[in-house]
Design a protein around this motif. Structure first.
Motif, PDB file in Angstrom:
ATOM      1  N   VAL A 130      -3.653 -10.601  30.590  1.00  0.00           N
ATOM      2  CA  VAL A 130      -2.835 -11.754  30.960  1.00  0.00           C
ATOM      3  C   VAL A 130      -3.032 -12.108  32.432  1.00  0.00           C
ATOM      4  N   LEU A 131      -3.064 -11.113  33.296  1.00  0.00           N
ATOM      5  CA  LEU A 131      -3.245 -11.369  34.728  1.00  0.00           C
ATOM      6  C   LEU A 131      -4.627 -11.940  35.020  1.00  0.00           C
ATOM      7  N   GLU A 132      -5.642 -11.408  34.366  1.00  0.00           N
ATOM      8  CA  GLU A 132      -6.999 -11.902  34.642  1.00  0.00           C
ATOM      9  C   GLU A 132      -7.170 -13.338  34.167  1.00  0.00           C
ATOM     10  N   THR A 133      -6.673 -13.631  32.967  1.00  0.00           N
ATOM     11  CA  THR A 133      -6.843 -14.982  32.422  1.00  0.00           C
ATOM     12  C   THR A 133      -6.028 -16.016  33.189  1.00  0.00           C
ATOM     13  N   ASN A 134      -4.781 -15.691  33.500  1.00  0.00           N
ATOM     14  CA  ASN A 134      -3.871 -16.681  34.081  1.00  0.00           C
ATOM     15  C   ASN A 134      -3.913 -16.752  35.600  1.00  0.00           C
ATOM     16  N   LEU A 135      -4.462 -15.741  36.259  1.00  0.00           N
ATOM     17  CA  LEU A 135      -4.438 -15.718  37.721  1.00  0.00           C
ATOM     18  C   LEU A 135      -5.815 -15.488  38.342  1.00  0.00           C
ATOM     19  N   THR A 136      -6.535 -14.485  37.869  1.00  0.00           N
ATOM     20  CA  THR A 136      -7.812 -14.157  38.498  1.00  0.00           C
ATOM     21  C   THR A 136      -8.876 -15.209  38.218  1.00  0.00           C
ATOM     22  N   ILE A 137      -8.973 -15.676  36.980  1.00  0.00           N
ATOM     23  CA  ILE A 137      -9.961 -16.709  36.661  1.00  0.00           C
ATOM     24  C   ILE A 137      -9.718 -17.991  37.471  1.00  0.00           C
ATOM     25  N   PRO A 138      -8.482 -18.483  37.589  1.00  0.00           N
ATOM     26  CA  PRO A 138      -8.267 -19.651  38.461  1.00  0.00           C
ATOM     27  C   PRO A 138      -8.725 -19.413  39.900  1.00  0.00           C
TER      28      PRO A 138
ATOM     29  N   ALA B  67       4.704 -12.926  35.923  1.00  0.00           N
ATOM     30  CA  ALA B  67       4.046 -12.360  37.102  1.00  0.00           C
ATOM     31  C   ALA B  67       2.780 -13.139  37.439  1.00  0.00           C
ATOM     32  N   ALA B  68       1.988 -13.460  36.413  1.00  0.00           N
ATOM     33  CA  ALA B  68       0.740 -14.190  36.634  1.00  0.00           C
ATOM     34  C   ALA B  68       1.004 -15.605  37.122  1.00  0.00           C
ATOM     35  N   LYS B  69       1.949 -16.293  36.509  1.00  0.00           N
ATOM     36  CA  LYS B  69       2.230 -17.671  36.903  1.00  0.00           C
ATOM     37  C   LYS B  69       2.904 -17.732  38.276  1.00  0.00           C
ATOM     38  N   GLY B  70       3.725 -16.729  38.582  1.00  0.00           N
ATOM     39  CA  GLY B  70       4.288 -16.663  39.928  1.00  0.00           C
ATOM     40  C   GLY B  70       3.198 -16.446  40.958  1.00  0.00           C
ATOM     41  N   GLY B  71       2.248 -15.591  40.623  1.00  0.00           N
ATOM     42  CA  GLY B  71       1.111 -15.382  41.513  1.00  0.00           C
ATOM     43  C   GLY B  71       0.272 -16.630  41.662  1.00  0.00           C
ATOM     44  N   LEU B  72       0.105 -17.368  40.572  1.00  0.00           N
ATOM     45  CA  LEU B  72      -0.682 -18.597  40.621  1.00  0.00           C
ATOM     46  C   LEU B  72      -0.007 -19.648  41.496  1.00  0.00           C
ATOM     47  N   LYS B  73       1.315 -19.668  41.484  1.00  0.00           N
ATOM     48  CA  LYS B  73       2.035 -20.589  42.364  1.00  0.00           C
ATOM     49  C   LYS B  73       1.719 -20.274  43.827  1.00  0.00           C
ATOM     50  N   MET B  74       1.745 -19.012  44.182  1.00  0.00           N
ATOM     51  CA  MET B  74       1.470 -18.641  45.564  1.00  0.00           C
ATOM     52  C   MET B  74      -0.013 -18.763  45.899  1.00  0.00           C
ATOM     53  N   LEU B  75      -0.890 -18.566  44.917  1.00  0.00           N
ATOM     54  CA  LEU B  75      -2.309 -18.846  45.131  1.00  0.00           C
ATOM     55  C   LEU B  75      -2.502 -20.325  45.458  1.00  0.00           C
ATOM     56  N   THR B  76      -1.785 -21.174  44.754  1.00  0.00           N
ATOM     57  CA  THR B  76      -1.841 -22.616  44.996  1.00  0.00           C
ATOM     58  C   THR B  76      -1.453 -22.935  46.429  1.00  0.00           C
ATOM     59  N   LYS B  77      -0.353 -22.373  46.874  1.00  0.00           N
ATOM     60  CA  LYS B  77       0.123 -22.654  48.227  1.00  0.00           C
ATOM     61  C   LYS B  77      -0.826 -22.074  49.289  1.00  0.00           C
ATOM     62  N   GLY B  78      -1.298 -20.853  49.040  1.00  0.00           N
ATOM     63  CA  GLY B  78      -2.204 -20.232  50.002  1.00  0.00           C
ATOM     64  C   GLY B  78      -3.504 -21.001  50.144  1.00  0.00           C
ATOM     65  N   LEU B  79      -4.101 -21.390  49.025  1.00  0.00           N
ATOM     66  CA  LEU B  79      -5.334 -22.171  49.077  1.00  0.00           C
ATOM     67  C   LEU B  79      -5.100 -23.534  49.723  1.00  0.00           C
ATOM     68  N   ALA B  80      -3.947 -24.135  49.434  1.00  0.00           N
ATOM     69  CA  ALA B  80      -3.634 -25.443  50.015  1.00  0.00           C
ATOM     70  C   ALA B  80      -3.653 -25.376  51.533  1.00  0.00           C
ATOM     71  N   VAL B  81      -3.020 -24.363  52.075  1.00  0.00           N
ATOM     72  CA  VAL B  81      -2.944 -24.216  53.526  1.00  0.00           C
ATOM     73  C   VAL B  81      -4.322 -23.948  54.128  1.00  0.00           C
ATOM     74  N   GLU B  82      -5.092 -23.094  53.467  1.00  0.00           N
ATOM     75  CA  GLU B  82      -6.398 -22.717  54.000  1.00  0.00           C
ATOM     76  C   GLU B  82      -7.426 -23.836  53.900  1.00  0.00           C
ATOM     77  N   LEU B  83      -7.357 -24.629  52.827  1.00  0.00           N
ATOM     78  CA  LEU B  83      -8.402 -25.626  52.568  1.00  0.00           C
ATOM     79  C   LEU B  83      -8.052 -27.029  53.040  1.00  0.00           C
ATOM     80  N   ALA B  84      -6.799 -27.265  53.421  1.00  0.00           N
ATOM     81  CA  ALA B  84      -6.407 -28.607  53.872  1.00  0.00           C
ATOM     82  C   ALA B  84      -7.246 -29.111  55.049  1.00  0.00           C
ATOM     83  N   PRO B  85      -7.575 -28.284  56.035  1.00  0.00           N
ATOM     84  CA  PRO B  85      -8.392 -28.794  57.142  1.00  0.00           C
ATOM     85  C   PRO B  85      -9.778 -29.276  56.717  1.00  0.00           C
ATOM     86  N   SER B  86     -10.228 -28.836  55.543  1.00  0.00           N
ATOM     87  CA  SER B  86     -11.537 -29.260  55.041  1.00  0.00           C
ATOM     88  C   SER B  86     -11.455 -30.486  54.144  1.00  0.00           C
ATOM     89  N   GLY B  87     -10.245 -31.057  54.000  1.00  0.00           N
ATOM     90  CA  GLY B  87     -10.094 -32.281  53.217  1.00  0.00           C
ATOM     91  C   GLY B  87      -9.748 -32.078  51.760  1.00  0.00           C
TER      92      GLY B  87
END
Length: 253
Positions: free
Chosen positions: A112-120, A159-179
């Motif tokens: 469940v963790l690999e499919t819902n969080l790691t693959i994204p 757990a996986a979807k909660g992690g995916l939410k924070m992955l979303t926010k973390g990537l957003a912050v890191e990648l925003a300067p690149s457009g």
């Protein structure tokens, strides 16, 4: 309407063969995007793509086991080579496992963790490199109201979807300067194959409709507007956001 025009854009969809993913893929195709549907079931993907083409949209399929990291990387490289880049990534594929937490085997937890969080994450990493190089891109992750709420018997999923939410926010912050913009869509309870057992449970269905201010289950088509918005220029200054589509369920006490 030019803000929502996706003409010339390529969108890579996981879990686009049915349910929420297919509804969103149809929506993006109707706004001009060429969608690439990814999954393991060729027959299901062919039928989904044929429906989009019949509605005058552009759709292709890519059969791939996303659990195979090498195959995932090859999929991204081949899609970019064929289309000149991937403009939109929709991480929609997901699985559920219902069982009391104290009885869950390590293998089921890991699956469940690999499919819902790691693959994204792996897809965002692979696709994001090209997006950063071009200075633009949209990554949309399908979350859930269970990204923020707990419920018995679905602990790996929450757990996986909660992690995916924070992955979303973390990537957003890191990648925003690149457009790039990275956002999530959090559906409520939607009538899909994954929720068949729940929808057929009269007691649960009655509880859900009473608990939801809109007084109904969601339909896959209810997610289309959110997907088109987050995939288009209309959301160019929106990143790290989770757009909840739940009929008011999480706004109510």
């Amino acid at each position: 309407m030019t803000l929502f025009d996706l003409t010339g854009k390529t969108a890579l969809f996981t879990g686009g063969g049915g349910g929420i993913g297919l509804a969103m893929a149809k929506g993006l195709a109707a706004h001009g995007a060429e969608v690439v549907l990814v999954g393991r079931n060729r027959e299901k993907l062919d039928a989904a793509a044929a429906g989009i083409v019949a509605a005058k949209g552009q759709a292709q399929i890519a059969v791939c086991d996303l659990l195979d990291t090498a195959a995932l990387e090859a999929l991204v490289a081949e899609t970019e080579a064929r289309h000149g880049g991937i403009d939109i990534l929709i991480n929609n594929a997901g699985i559920q496992h219902r069982q009391p937490a104290l009885d869950i085997a390590d293998a089921d937890w890991g699956r469940v963790l690999e499919t819902n969080l790691t693959i994204p994450f792996r897809l965002a990493r692979a696709v994001g490199r090209g997006m950063v190089g071009r200075g633009s891109g949209k990554i949309i992750n399908t979350l859930s109201v269970l990204s923020s709420l707990g419920r018995p018997s679905v602990v790996p999923y929450t757990a996986a979807k909660g992690g995916l939410k924070m992955l979303t926010k973390g990537l957003a912050v890191e990648l925003a300067p690149s457009g790039l913009q990275v956002n999530g869509i959090a559906p409520g309870y939607i009538l899909t194959e994954m929720n068949t057992a729940l929808s057929q449970d009269r007691a649960f269905s009655d509880w859900l409709t009473a608990r939801t201010p809109a007084r109904r289950w969601g339909q896959p088509e209810d997610l289309v507007g959110a997907a088109v918005f987050l995939a288009s220029a209309a959301s160019d200054f929106v990143t790290g956001h989770v757009l909840t589509v739940d009929g008011g369920m999480t706004a109510s006490v």
